[in-house]
Design a protein around this motif. Structure first.
Motif, PDB file in Angstrom:
ATOM      1  N   UNK A 417       0.820  -1.211   0.000  1.00 54.07           N
ATOM      2  CA  UNK A 417       0.000   0.000   0.000  1.00 54.07           C
ATOM      3  C   UNK A 417       0.852   1.258   0.000  1.00 54.07           C
ATOM      4  N   UNK A 418       2.058   1.143   0.612  1.00 56.56           N
ATOM      5  CA  UNK A 418       2.930   2.319   0.685  1.00 56.56           C
ATOM      6  C   UNK A 418       3.856   2.409  -0.526  1.00 56.56           C
ATOM      7  N   UNK A 419       3.633   1.542  -1.519  1.00 56.90           N
ATOM      8  CA  UNK A 419       4.459   1.534  -2.730  1.00 56.90           C
ATOM      9  C   UNK A 419       5.933   1.251  -2.456  1.00 56.90           C
ATOM     10  N   UNK A 420       6.180   0.495  -1.423  1.00 53.78           N
ATOM     11  CA  UNK A 420       7.549   0.075  -1.115  1.00 53.78           C
ATOM     12  C   UNK A 420       7.974  -0.954  -2.171  1.00 53.78           C
ATOM     13  N   UNK A 421       9.265  -0.954  -2.595  1.00 53.30           N
ATOM     14  CA  UNK A 421       9.682  -1.868  -3.661  1.00 53.30           C
ATOM     15  C   UNK A 421       9.295  -3.324  -3.397  1.00 53.30           C
ATOM     16  N   UNK A 422       8.975  -4.016  -4.476  1.00 56.68           N
ATOM     17  CA  UNK A 422       8.458  -5.378  -4.340  1.00 56.68           C
ATOM     18  C   UNK A 422       9.439  -6.361  -3.725  1.00 56.68           C
ATOM     19  N   UNK A 423      10.762  -6.118  -3.936  1.00 54.82           N
ATOM     20  CA  UNK A 423      11.698  -7.083  -3.348  1.00 54.82           C
ATOM     21  C   UNK A 423      11.626  -7.054  -1.824  1.00 54.82           C
ATOM     22  N   UNK A 424      11.261  -5.897  -1.269  1.00 52.96           N
ATOM     23  CA  UNK A 424      11.098  -5.830   0.186  1.00 52.96           C
ATOM     24  C   UNK A 424       9.812  -6.538   0.617  1.00 52.96           C
ATOM     25  N   UNK A 425       8.787  -6.406  -0.198  1.00 50.30           N
ATOM     26  CA  UNK A 425       7.536  -7.116   0.088  1.00 50.30           C
ATOM     27  C   UNK A 425       7.809  -8.620   0.122  1.00 50.30           C
ATOM     28  N   UNK A 426       8.620  -9.061  -0.821  1.00 49.40           N
ATOM     29  CA  UNK A 426       8.832 -10.504  -0.936  1.00 49.40           C
ATOM     30  C   UNK A 426       9.574 -11.080   0.273  1.00 49.40           C
ATOM     31  N   UNK A 427      10.357 -10.226   0.954  1.00 50.02           N
ATOM     32  CA  UNK A 427      11.035 -10.719   2.167  1.00 50.02           C
ATOM     33  C   UNK A 427      10.007 -11.149   3.207  1.00 50.02           C
ATOM     34  N   UNK A 428       9.000 -10.320   3.386  1.00 49.41           N
ATOM     35  CA  UNK A 428       7.958 -10.659   4.360  1.00 49.41           C
ATOM     36  C   UNK A 428       7.148 -11.877   3.929  1.00 49.41           C
TER      37      UNK A 428
END
Ligand code: GDP
Ligand code: MG
Length: 460
Positions: A417-428
């Protein structure tokens, strides 16, 4: 633990029984079994059919008969452990069982660790970790509902739910990684929306599972009910009445139940562990004082208190002290000895018990006991009925893993939702995936495995 070892253990309880079983699993199980077993017509073990009983005797190294037994063999991979298994069904006394185990060890088997057969079943991929825990829970189940829930878990009902969610996460992760690998192909807003939808769905699924944890704990562990009250008011008598047996000591001398006695009973499907304590009063000797300290300690651990009073005696300072000890606890007041003229001042009690229910009993005449049972059940269930045939989270370990997974999915969702880069999303997403995997055992450490299986029983 060496998987090449052949392990052996007594799989039936130690005591006196019609039949006892010594079990072996591993590469050499059949060879060892063959070396210690003789049939009437000298049939060789290699000709035995899988899962058929073979009658014969076990002999020691001097050729002496140790017992007449039935031998069953299960060849790999069609066995509980997926290894070769030999089971020796002998007479259920401690001497034949120990002798047969000893002979197996003399022939090269090693004593199994607790839960090692099931651990092998897990390591060899026959069952997953949640199923293995289901096996142990079924063995330990004390109520029908606990047995039913464990059986479901053993059959993989929880595992398939977890696996489904985990595969969902793995799929999301794979899609994200493709996008990361090919950054030139701009990721579409639609994709993000889809991920968000899937995260939200997963969170809802996890919440649904987590909402069963309270009931699951209740079913698996039961509740702890502690009986407190002054000496001689009828606490032990009440426990006995509840158990319909006479394990606690009942006497006329005040202060004889000096230790804490624990029993289990099944109240309408709820496992109730019930503790009878030493009466609480200002002690007159050291041993009684220890008993009273223990009573106070068990009060701390109680889910529910049964406060028993003798209705034919006045409410006094000792009662006041008890009222103080249990003031923060969920409780039921039992006014016992109602067969005698009632002396106790109800008004005085009311000031000290809050809104706890009051039940009048005469344990002596067997009156009011079922009211106490009903009241315990109602207090615990709060009007709910026990779930049947539903996947429940019964295990604290699973609950914690789900909470961890949920946190990471929440993180992933808010990162999106905060448009943080997807590679960071994938860590979670990966972390959530790993947390889920600890339930079924895909992502579990050796230490945790050891800990889980060490709590199993020997021979399973
Ligand atoms: N009259 C009467 N005596 C009871 C009743 N319940 C227990 N008692 C008697 O009270 C005495 C003390 O009982 P006990 O269970 O050992 O009390 P505890 O010290 O609180 O555990 C025994 O003699 C019991 O038989 C009851 O309902 N009526
Ligand atoms: Mg007692």
């Amino acid at each position: 633990m060496l998987m090449e070892d052949t392990i052996a253990a007594i799989s039936t309880p130690i005591g006196v029984g019609g039949i006892g079983i010594v079990r072996m699993s591993g590469n050499r199980a059949l060879e060892i079994a063959g070396n210690m077993f003789r049939t009437k017509n000298n049939k060789k073990l290699e000709y035995f059919k899988n899962r058929y009983f073979n009658y014969g005797k076990i002999v020691d190294s001097e050729g002496n008969t140790v017992d007449e037994v039935l031998m069953v063999i299960m060849r790999a991979p069609n066995s509980y452990t997926k290894e070769d298994i030999a089971e020796i069904h002998c007479h259920g006394g401690i001497i034949p069982l120990r002798k047969i185990l000893k002979i197996a060890i003399q022939h090269g088997a090693r004593l199994a660790e607790p839960g090692e057969f099931t651990k092998r079943a897990f390591l060899n991929g026959r069952i997953d970790l949640a199923q293995a825990e289901g096996v142990m829970d079924l063995i330990c189940a004390k109520t029908e509902s606990a047995a039913k829930t464990s059986l479901l878990q053993m059959e993989g009902a929880l595992s398939s739910k977890i696996r489904e969610m985990r595969e969902n996460l793995i799929d999301i992760m794979a899609r994200i990684e493709v996008t990361i690998d090919y950054p030139e192909e701009d990721i579409e807003e639609v994709d993000k929306e889809q991920y968000a939808e899937r995260f939200t769905f997963l969170i809802e699924e996890i919440d649904r599972l987590l909402s069963t944890a309270e009931q699951g704990k209740l079913i698996r562990q039961g509740i702890k009910v502690v009986i407190v009250g002054k000496p001689n008011v009828g606490k032990s008598s009440l426990l006995n009445a509840l158990l319909r047996e006479n394990r606690a000591i009942v006497t006329d001398i005040p202060g004889t139940t000096r230790d804490v006695i624990e029993e289990s009973l099944d109240i309408k499907g709820v496992l109730v562990r019930i503790l009878d304590t030493a009466g609480i009063r200002r002690a007159t000797d050291i041993i009684e004082d220890i008993g009273i300290k223990r009573s106070k300690q068990s009060i701390q651990e109680a889910d529910l208190i049964l406060w028993v009073m003798d209705a034919s005696r006045p409410y006094d300072d000792d009662d006041l002290e008890i009222a103080e000890d249990i003031k923060d606890k969920k409780k039921i007041v039992v006014l016992n000895k109602m067969d005698n003229p009632m002396v106790i001042d109800l008004q005085a009690i009311n000031d000290h018990i809050g809104n706890a229910p009051v039940i009048k009993t005469s344990v002596k005449l067997g009156k009011g006991i079922s009211d106490v049972e009903d009241c315990i059940h109602d207090m615990v269930m709060g009007g709910k009925v026990l779930a049947q045939d539903e996947v429940l989270i019964t295990n604290l370990r699973h609950q914690e893993a789900l909470i961890r997974a949920r946190e990471h999915i929440e993180e992933a969702l808010s990162a999106l939702e905060k448009d943080i880069p997807l590679d960071l999303v994938s860590i979670d997403v990966r972390e959530a995936c790993d947390a889920m995997g600890t339930i079924t055992g895909e992502t579990v450490t050796e230490d945790l495995l050891d800990k889980i299986f060490s709590e199993f029983c020997l021979g399973k």
